[in-house]
Design a protein around this motif. Structure first.
Motif, PDB file in Angstrom:
ATOM      1  N   LEU A 135      40.644  56.549  53.471  1.00 35.95           N
ATOM      2  CA  LEU A 135      40.075  57.495  52.502  1.00 35.95           C
ATOM      3  C   LEU A 135      39.420  56.742  51.348  1.00 35.95           C
ATOM      4  N   ARG A 136      40.031  55.642  50.893  1.00 38.96           N
ATOM      5  CA  ARG A 136      39.420  54.849  49.816  1.00 38.96           C
ATOM      6  C   ARG A 136      38.077  54.262  50.253  1.00 38.96           C
ATOM      7  N   ALA A 147      35.506  57.299  50.324  1.00 35.21           N
ATOM      8  CA  ALA A 147      35.423  58.110  49.103  1.00 35.21           C
ATOM      9  C   ALA A 147      34.068  58.004  48.389  1.00 35.21           C
ATOM     10  N   LEU A 159      35.691  65.183  47.332  1.00 31.95           N
ATOM     11  CA  LEU A 159      36.881  64.349  47.497  1.00 31.95           C
ATOM     12  C   LEU A 159      38.160  65.100  47.112  1.00 31.95           C
TER      13      LEU A 159
END
Length: 113
Positions: A48-49, A52, A60
């Motif tokens: 996810l990072r 993002a 987000l």
């Protein structure tokens, strides 16, 4: 002559010894199954990072990292509109994961409420 304690004070009781609590991180490391779960959760958060920056606006906030398994990674969308937008962005998101050296298959699912 010894004086008796006043009647208004309760007698002192001996408490059984209670072990000090184990920190969660230590418990996760100590148990093999929980250790694997912790590693999968961190792998999901890492993915996810990576993606993002490619999520526009406040998208987000409506996305949660889902499970990582042999077939890929699941993104959990808050509603159908968010899921549709994520599906539209899948080629770009999968390319970002591939650049980071992570398995690139992403599934979009609706988060259960």
């Amino acid at each position: 002559m010894a004086t008796a304690p006043p009647r208004y004070l309760a007698p002192r009781r001996q408490h059984a010894s209670v072990p000090s609590p184990t920190p969660v991180a230590e418990a996760l490391r100590a148990h093999e199954g929980l250790n694997q779960l912790s590693a999968r959760l961190e792998a999901s958060r890492r993915r996810l990072r990576v993606i993002a920056p490619a999520l526009p606006g406040t998208l987000l906030a409506s996305v949660q990292p889902g499970p990582v398994d042999e077939d890929g990674w699941s993104l959990l969308a808050a509603n159908a509109a968010v899921a549709a937008k994520l599906r539209h962005l899948l080629p770009r998101l999968e390319a970002l994961l591939a650049q980071a050296g992570l398995p690139a298959r992403i599934r979009v699912r609706l988060a259960q409420k």
